[in-house]
Design a protein around this motif. Structure first.
Motif, PDB file in Angstrom:
ATOM      1  N   LYS A   1       0.849  -1.187   0.000  1.00  0.00           N
ATOM      2  CA  LYS A   1       0.000   0.000   0.000  1.00  0.00           C
ATOM      3  C   LYS A   1       0.892   1.247   0.000  1.00  0.00           C
ATOM      4  O   LYS A   1       1.806   1.348   0.817  1.00  0.00           O
ATOM      5  CB  LYS A   1      -0.891  -0.025   1.251  1.00  0.00           C
ATOM      6  N   GLU A   2       0.666   2.140  -0.947  1.00  0.00           N
ATOM      7  CA  GLU A   2       1.362   3.423  -1.075  1.00  0.00           C
ATOM      8  C   GLU A   2       2.791   3.320  -1.623  1.00  0.00           C
ATOM      9  O   GLU A   2       3.426   4.337  -1.849  1.00  0.00           O
ATOM     10  CB  GLU A   2       1.408   4.176   0.270  1.00  0.00           C
ATOM     11  N   GLU A   3       3.330   2.113  -1.829  1.00  0.00           N
ATOM     12  CA  GLU A   3       4.687   1.960  -2.357  1.00  0.00           C
ATOM     13  C   GLU A   3       4.725   2.406  -3.814  1.00  0.00           C
ATOM     14  O   GLU A   3       3.759   2.237  -4.558  1.00  0.00           O
ATOM     15  CB  GLU A   3       5.105   0.491  -2.239  1.00  0.00           C
ATOM     16  N   TYR A   4       5.863   2.960  -4.234  1.00  0.00           N
ATOM     17  CA  TYR A   4       5.965   3.464  -5.608  1.00  0.00           C
ATOM     18  C   TYR A   4       7.307   3.096  -6.228  1.00  0.00           C
ATOM     19  O   TYR A   4       8.275   2.770  -5.542  1.00  0.00           O
ATOM     20  CB  TYR A   4       5.767   4.986  -5.654  1.00  0.00           C
ATOM     21  N   LEU A   5       7.338   3.161  -7.570  1.00  0.00           N
ATOM     22  CA  LEU A   5       8.556   2.888  -8.328  1.00  0.00           C
ATOM     23  C   LEU A   5       8.590   3.772  -9.568  1.00  0.00           C
ATOM     24  O   LEU A   5       7.614   3.851 -10.321  1.00  0.00           O
ATOM     25  CB  LEU A   5       8.598   1.413  -8.766  1.00  0.00           C
ATOM     26  N   VAL A   6       9.717   4.434  -9.747  1.00  0.00           N
ATOM     27  CA  VAL A   6      10.030   5.165 -10.974  1.00  0.00           C
ATOM     28  C   VAL A   6      11.344   4.569 -11.446  1.00  0.00           C
ATOM     29  O   VAL A   6      12.351   4.648 -10.743  1.00  0.00           O
ATOM     30  CB  VAL A   6      10.211   6.675 -10.715  1.00  0.00           C
ATOM     31  N   GLN A   7      11.344   3.945 -12.624  1.00  0.00           N
ATOM     32  CA  GLN A   7      12.556   3.286 -13.090  1.00  0.00           C
ATOM     33  C   GLN A   7      12.741   3.474 -14.588  1.00  0.00           C
ATOM     34  O   GLN A   7      11.809   3.273 -15.373  1.00  0.00           O
ATOM     35  CB  GLN A   7      12.530   1.790 -12.760  1.00  0.00           C
TER      36      GLN A   7
ATOM     37  N   ASN B   1      -1.749   0.538  -4.499  1.00  0.00           N
ATOM     38  CA  ASN B   1      -2.985   1.287  -4.251  1.00  0.00           C
ATOM     39  C   ASN B   1      -3.058   1.691  -2.793  1.00  0.00           C
ATOM     40  O   ASN B   1      -2.502   1.008  -1.947  1.00  0.00           O
ATOM     41  CB  ASN B   1      -4.205   0.429  -4.611  1.00  0.00           C
ATOM     42  N   PRO B   2      -3.732   2.741  -2.430  1.00  0.00           N
ATOM     43  CA  PRO B   2      -4.519   3.584  -3.317  1.00  0.00           C
ATOM     44  C   PRO B   2      -3.750   4.749  -3.941  1.00  0.00           C
ATOM     45  O   PRO B   2      -4.187   5.300  -4.930  1.00  0.00           O
ATOM     46  CB  PRO B   2      -5.616   4.110  -2.411  1.00  0.00           C
ATOM     47  N   ARG B   3      -2.582   5.158  -3.415  1.00  0.00           N
ATOM     48  CA  ARG B   3      -1.930   6.357  -3.940  1.00  0.00           C
ATOM     49  C   ARG B   3      -0.508   6.144  -4.427  1.00  0.00           C
ATOM     50  O   ARG B   3       0.158   7.101  -4.817  1.00  0.00           O
ATOM     51  CB  ARG B   3      -1.937   7.451  -2.860  1.00  0.00           C
ATOM     52  N   GLY B   4       0.008   4.946  -4.426  1.00  0.00           N
ATOM     53  CA  GLY B   4       1.401   4.716  -4.804  1.00  0.00           C
ATOM     54  C   GLY B   4       1.739   5.214  -6.199  1.00  0.00           C
ATOM     55  O   GLY B   4       2.804   5.798  -6.421  1.00  0.00           O
ATOM     56  N   LEU B   5       0.857   5.004  -7.152  1.00  0.00           N
ATOM     57  CA  LEU B   5       1.090   5.458  -8.519  1.00  0.00           C
ATOM     58  C   LEU B   5       1.181   6.982  -8.581  1.00  0.00           C
ATOM     59  O   LEU B   5       2.045   7.539  -9.260  1.00  0.00           O
ATOM     60  CB  LEU B   5      -0.022   4.954  -9.442  1.00  0.00           C
ATOM     61  N   ILE B   6       0.307   7.668  -7.865  1.00  0.00           N
ATOM     62  CA  ILE B   6       0.338   9.132  -7.838  1.00  0.00           C
ATOM     63  C   ILE B   6       1.638   9.603  -7.192  1.00  0.00           C
ATOM     64  O   ILE B   6       2.279  10.541  -7.683  1.00  0.00           O
ATOM     65  CB  ILE B   6      -0.889   9.694  -7.081  1.00  0.00           C
ATOM     66  N   TYR B   7       2.047   8.956  -6.102  1.00  0.00           N
ATOM     67  CA  TYR B   7       3.317   9.307  -5.469  1.00  0.00           C
ATOM     68  C   TYR B   7       4.475   9.118  -6.442  1.00  0.00           C
ATOM     69  O   TYR B   7       5.421   9.921  -6.476  1.00  0.00           O
ATOM     70  CB  TYR B   7       3.557   8.481  -4.208  1.00  0.00           C
ATOM     71  N   ALA B   8       4.445   8.059  -7.246  1.00  0.00           N
ATOM     72  CA  ALA B   8       5.499   7.809  -8.229  1.00  0.00           C
ATOM     73  C   ALA B   8       5.562   8.951  -9.249  1.00  0.00           C
ATOM     74  O   ALA B   8       6.644   9.440  -9.588  1.00  0.00           O
ATOM     75  CB  ALA B   8       5.266   6.473  -8.935  1.00  0.00           C
ATOM     76  N   ALA B   9       4.410   9.374  -9.745  1.00  0.00           N
ATOM     77  CA  ALA B   9       4.366  10.479 -10.711  1.00  0.00           C
ATOM     78  C   ALA B   9       4.939  11.752 -10.093  1.00  0.00           C
ATOM     79  O   ALA B   9       5.745  12.453 -10.717  1.00  0.00           O
ATOM     80  CB  ALA B   9       2.928  10.706 -11.183  1.00  0.00           C
ATOM     81  N   TYR B  10       4.550  12.048  -8.858  1.00  0.00           N
ATOM     82  CA  TYR B  10       5.052  13.249  -8.184  1.00  0.00           C
ATOM     83  C   TYR B  10       6.551  13.147  -7.906  1.00  0.00           C
ATOM     84  O   TYR B  10       7.271  14.138  -8.030  1.00  0.00           O
ATOM     85  CB  TYR B  10       4.279  13.511  -6.907  1.00  0.00           C
TER      86      TYR B  10
ATOM     87  N   PRO C   1      -4.030  17.812   6.260  1.00  0.00           N
ATOM     88  CA  PRO C   1      -4.251  16.372   6.045  1.00  0.00           C
ATOM     89  C   PRO C   1      -5.701  15.930   6.141  1.00  0.00           C
ATOM     90  O   PRO C   1      -6.015  14.824   5.762  1.00  0.00           O
ATOM     91  CB  PRO C   1      -3.402  15.717   7.139  1.00  0.00           C
ATOM     92  N   TYR C   2      -6.588  16.777   6.612  1.00  0.00           N
ATOM     93  CA  TYR C   2      -7.979  16.366   6.734  1.00  0.00           C
ATOM     94  C   TYR C   2      -8.692  16.399   5.403  1.00  0.00           C
ATOM     95  O   TYR C   2      -9.755  15.818   5.251  1.00  0.00           O
ATOM     96  CB  TYR C   2      -8.732  17.220   7.774  1.00  0.00           C
ATOM     97  N   PHE C   3      -8.136  17.064   4.373  1.00  0.00           N
ATOM     98  CA  PHE C   3      -8.765  17.058   3.067  1.00  0.00           C
ATOM     99  C   PHE C   3      -8.567  15.725   2.395  1.00  0.00           C
ATOM    100  O   PHE C   3      -7.453  15.296   2.174  1.00  0.00           O
ATOM    101  CB  PHE C   3      -8.181  18.145   2.150  1.00  0.00           C
ATOM    102  N   GLY C   4      -9.611  15.024   2.109  1.00  0.00           N
ATOM    103  CA  GLY C   4      -9.550  13.775   1.365  1.00  0.00           C
ATOM    104  C   GLY C   4      -9.085  12.574   2.149  1.00  0.00           C
ATOM    105  O   GLY C   4      -8.996  11.488   1.620  1.00  0.00           O
ATOM    106  N   ALA C   5      -8.756  12.721   3.411  1.00  0.00           N
ATOM    107  CA  ALA C   5      -8.289  11.595   4.203  1.00  0.00           C
ATOM    108  C   ALA C   5      -9.475  10.867   4.815  1.00  0.00           C
ATOM    109  O   ALA C   5     -10.431  11.482   5.272  1.00  0.00           O
ATOM    110  CB  ALA C   5      -7.358  12.069   5.314  1.00  0.00           C
ATOM    111  N   SER C   6      -9.405   9.552   4.789  1.00  0.00           N
ATOM    112  CA  SER C   6     -10.492   8.787   5.411  1.00  0.00           C
ATOM    113  C   SER C   6     -10.277   8.791   6.920  1.00  0.00           C
ATOM    114  O   SER C   6      -9.178   9.006   7.418  1.00  0.00           O
ATOM    115  CB  SER C   6     -10.505   7.361   4.879  1.00  0.00           C
ATOM    116  N   LYS C   7     -11.316   8.528   7.661  1.00  0.00           N
ATOM    117  CA  LYS C   7     -11.234   8.521   9.124  1.00  0.00           C
ATOM    118  C   LYS C   7     -10.447   7.334   9.633  1.00  0.00           C
ATOM    119  O   LYS C   7     -10.041   7.304  10.789  1.00  0.00           O
ATOM    120  CB  LYS C   7     -12.636   8.522   9.721  1.00  0.00           C
ATOM    121  N   ASN C   8     -10.206   6.334   8.780  1.00  0.00           N
ATOM    122  CA  ASN C   8      -9.497   5.120   9.200  1.00  0.00           C
ATOM    123  C   ASN C   8      -7.985   5.244   9.066  1.00  0.00           C
ATOM    124  O   ASN C   8      -7.272   4.337   9.409  1.00  0.00           O
ATOM    125  CB  ASN C   8      -9.974   3.919   8.376  1.00  0.00           C
ATOM    126  N   GLU C   9      -7.500   6.337   8.495  1.00  0.00           N
ATOM    127  CA  GLU C   9      -6.047   6.452   8.292  1.00  0.00           C
ATOM    128  C   GLU C   9      -5.379   7.158   9.436  1.00  0.00           C
ATOM    129  O   GLU C   9      -5.883   7.890  10.161  1.00  0.00           O
ATOM    130  CB  GLU C   9      -5.760   7.201   6.985  1.00  0.00           C
TER     131      GLU C   9
END
Length: 166
Positions: free
Chosen positions: A84-90, A103-112, A158-166
């Motif tokens: 979860k949240e892991e990314y790779l740019v290679q 998922n859910p945000r690893g791909l976005i983190y990779a792009a950034y 951090p409260y924008f878009g964050a689920s209550k479970n995180e």
């Protein structure tokens, strides 16, 4: 003679606006893959002034950035399962780059991560972004950036878009 000049001008215009760099999505990309591709295209255009082509399926440019679950990604990096949240740019040479992640945000983190490293993009907040100007899109032939965020939610608010479970 006018026809030849017109043809030459059209050819020059075609090659002047040709992207040379393409973002290649899977045939049926999910919402995160589309978002990552749009973020890349938008910020690369801000940096270089050039439109970047986005295609589904087969690459069409000289340099290609393969996104997410594209079959070429699996061929190049294997069937790696990302946490979860892991990314790779290679990079695989100077013409092939893979941007992928869990998922859910690893791909976005990779792009950034790619944008931060290749174009020194800095997001100060939701409204203010710095993008360094570059002549062209390039990356090191041996580029490899991977990781996971240290925090489950990052940002000034951090409260924008964050689920209550995180």
């Amino acid at each position: 003679m006018k026809k030849i000049i017109t043809l030459l001008l059209l050819l020059a215009a075609f090659f002047a606006v040709r992207a040379d760099v393409g973002i290649v999505l899977p045939e049926n990309p999910d919402n995160l893959e589309v978002m990552a591709a749009k973020e890349l295209a938008e910020h690369i255009k801000l940096a270089t002034g050039k439109n970047i082509s986005m295609v589904n399926g087969n690459p069409q440019e000289t340099q290609n950035i393969f996104i997410g679950s594209h079959p070429e990604v699996k061929k190049l990096v294997g069937d790696k399962k990302f946490d979860k949240e892991e990314y790779l740019v290679q990079a695989f040479g100077k013409n092939t780059l893979v941007i992928t992640g869990g998922n859910p945000r690893g791909l976005i983190y990779a792009a950034y991560e790619f944008l931060e490293n290749a174009f020194n993009v800095i997001w100060f907040d939701e409204w203010n972004t710095y993008v360094e100007k570059k002549d062209k899109v390039e990356w090191a032939e041996n580029l490899k950036i991977s990781g996971k965020p240290s925090f489950s939610v990052r940002g000034t608010y951090p409260y924008f878009g964050a689920s209550k479970n995180e």
